[in-house]
Design a protein around this motif. Structure first.
Motif, PDB file in Angstrom:
ATOM      1  N   HIS A  89       0.817  -1.217   0.000  1.00  0.00           N
ATOM      2  CA  HIS A  89       0.000   0.000   0.000  1.00  0.00           C
ATOM      3  C   HIS A  89       0.851   1.267   0.000  1.00  0.00           C
ATOM      4  O   HIS A  89       0.473   2.266  -0.631  1.00  0.00           O
ATOM      5  CB  HIS A  89      -0.920  -0.005   1.228  1.00  0.00           C
ATOM      6  N   VAL A  90       2.003   1.248   0.691  1.00  0.00           N
ATOM      7  CA  VAL A  90       2.742   2.492   0.900  1.00  0.00           C
ATOM      8  C   VAL A  90       3.886   2.712  -0.083  1.00  0.00           C
ATOM      9  O   VAL A  90       4.461   3.808  -0.099  1.00  0.00           O
ATOM     10  CB  VAL A  90       3.290   2.584   2.348  1.00  0.00           C
ATOM     11  N   THR A  91       4.237   1.706  -0.887  1.00  0.00           N
ATOM     12  CA  THR A  91       5.345   1.898  -1.819  1.00  0.00           C
ATOM     13  C   THR A  91       5.052   1.263  -3.162  1.00  0.00           C
ATOM     14  O   THR A  91       4.419   0.210  -3.245  1.00  0.00           O
ATOM     15  CB  THR A  91       6.668   1.334  -1.247  1.00  0.00           C
ATOM     16  N   ARG A  92       5.504   1.894  -4.216  1.00  0.00           N
ATOM     17  CA  ARG A  92       5.242   1.410  -5.573  1.00  0.00           C
ATOM     18  C   ARG A  92       5.929   0.086  -5.845  1.00  0.00           C
ATOM     19  O   ARG A  92       5.479  -0.681  -6.692  1.00  0.00           O
ATOM     20  CB  ARG A  92       5.705   2.446  -6.594  1.00  0.00           C
ATOM     21  N   THR A  93       7.053  -0.188  -5.177  1.00  0.00           N
ATOM     22  CA  THR A  93       7.794  -1.435  -5.419  1.00  0.00           C
ATOM     23  C   THR A  93       7.322  -2.567  -4.513  1.00  0.00           C
ATOM     24  O   THR A  93       7.872  -3.657  -4.555  1.00  0.00           O
ATOM     25  CB  THR A  93       9.300  -1.214  -5.196  1.00  0.00           C
TER      26      THR A  93
ATOM     27  N   LEU B 177       9.596   0.454   4.881  1.00  0.00           N
ATOM     28  CA  LEU B 177       8.680   0.881   5.933  1.00  0.00           C
ATOM     29  C   LEU B 177       9.294   2.007   6.753  1.00  0.00           C
ATOM     30  O   LEU B 177       8.610   2.950   7.155  1.00  0.00           O
ATOM     31  CB  LEU B 177       8.320  -0.302   6.833  1.00  0.00           C
ATOM     32  N   ARG B 178      10.603   1.920   7.002  1.00  0.00           N
ATOM     33  CA  ARG B 178      11.286   2.988   7.735  1.00  0.00           C
ATOM     34  C   ARG B 178      11.213   4.309   6.968  1.00  0.00           C
ATOM     35  O   ARG B 178      11.057   5.385   7.573  1.00  0.00           O
ATOM     36  CB  ARG B 178      12.738   2.575   7.960  1.00  0.00           C
ATOM     37  N   GLU B 179      11.295   4.229   5.659  1.00  0.00           N
ATOM     38  CA  GLU B 179      11.273   5.438   4.828  1.00  0.00           C
ATOM     39  C   GLU B 179       9.901   6.109   4.788  1.00  0.00           C
ATOM     40  O   GLU B 179       9.808   7.322   4.580  1.00  0.00           O
ATOM     41  CB  GLU B 179      11.698   5.083   3.400  1.00  0.00           C
ATOM     42  N   THR B 180       8.843   5.325   4.986  1.00  0.00           N
ATOM     43  CA  THR B 180       7.489   5.858   4.767  1.00  0.00           C
ATOM     44  C   THR B 180       6.660   6.026   6.033  1.00  0.00           C
ATOM     45  O   THR B 180       5.658   6.747   6.012  1.00  0.00           O
ATOM     46  CB  THR B 180       6.710   4.952   3.801  1.00  0.00           C
ATOM     47  N   LEU B 181       7.051   5.386   7.145  1.00  0.00           N
ATOM     48  CA  LEU B 181       6.224   5.428   8.354  1.00  0.00           C
ATOM     49  C   LEU B 181       6.919   6.186   9.475  1.00  0.00           C
ATOM     50  O   LEU B 181       8.133   6.116   9.636  1.00  0.00           O
ATOM     51  CB  LEU B 181       5.902   4.004   8.831  1.00  0.00           C
ATOM     52  N   SER B 182       6.136   6.875  10.281  1.00  0.00           N
ATOM     53  CA  SER B 182       6.659   7.569  11.457  1.00  0.00           C
ATOM     54  C   SER B 182       7.026   6.554  12.536  1.00  0.00           C
ATOM     55  O   SER B 182       6.607   5.390  12.493  1.00  0.00           O
ATOM     56  CB  SER B 182       5.604   8.528  12.009  1.00  0.00           C
TER      57      SER B 182
END
Length: 230
Positions: free
Chosen positions: A75-79, A137-142
């Motif tokens: 859901h959070v990343t295109r790859t 997940l580290r790149e996209t989530l707080s």
């Protein structure tokens, strides 16, 4: 460049309770258990206990990933689709190998080679997750979101199946519908391990029946949703 979670501090990974820390701790424990199993003498009775610990951790960990983490990553990343598909293939291969070992039993001469192959796949899976998937997940989530996801993942892991079930799908909702009924069955098996070939066949047949029953329920639900006016 994506930075692996392997060498990063607890604070960098979202703090105590973060899904990234929980995942890494399981990976470290798996590595310890596999090394202990490989170092143990084949006649050491403790070796079988180590094996059961490995199996239970591998499958509860993977089920929680497939139920909570990989749908989120898609859901959070295109790859996410590409990355999770590769890891799901690794999970399925591990599932099939360990299922063969459980059917064959501890005296089968092929067991050692199958275990070595399963361990190689598990180590590859860990590298893929720590170097490729979890950093996304580290790149996209707080930090707060990482800790909330960690709590959800832990709740699923504690009630997940603990043995291989190759017929169970790798993705929701099928994995949850088919996997949850098997969790109680698996945990009863863990309390009273089956050692004879006949007992293993009976356990395998019971597991297959549970999967078939849950699959039939899933199909009926899908058909009801498609009916006009329902």
């Amino acid at each position: 460049m994506t930075l692996s979670i392997a060498g990063r501090s607890a604070a960098e990974l979202g703090g105590e309770g973060s899904i990234l820390l929980r995942q890494r701790r399981d990976h470290v424990e798996l590595d310890r258990l596999m090394n202990a199993w490989l170092a143990a003498d084949a006649t050491d009775p403790h070796r079988e206990r180590l094996w059961q610990d490995i199996v239970q951790l591998v499958f509860s960990h993977a089920f929680a990933e497939e139920t909570v983490l990989w749908p989120l990553l898609r859901h959070v990343t295109r790859t996410g689709e590409r990355l999770t598909a590769r890891v799901e293939e690794e999970h399925q291969a591990i599932n099939g190998l360990i299922a063969k070992m459980e059917r064959a039993g501890r005296d089968d001469p092929r067991r050692e080679a199958w275990a070595q192959e399963a361990f190689a796949l598990i180590r590859e899976d860990i590298r893929d997750e720590e170097d490729e998937l979890l950093p996304r997940l580290r790149e996209t989530l707080s930090d707060r979101r990482l800790r909330r996801v960690g709590a959800a993942w832990e709740a699923v892991r504690r009630t997940a199946p603990t043995h291989p079930h190759p017929a169970v799908p790798r993705r929701p909702p099928g994995n949850a519908v088919l996997g949850v009924p098997l969790s109680g069955f698996d945990r009863l098996r863990d309390l009273a391990p089956v050692d004879s070939p006949a007992a293993r066949r009976a356990a395998s047949a019971a597991g297959t029946l549970l999967v078939a029953s849950a699959a039939a329920l899933l199909v009926r639900r899908a058909l009801r949703r498609r009916r006009p006016g329902t």
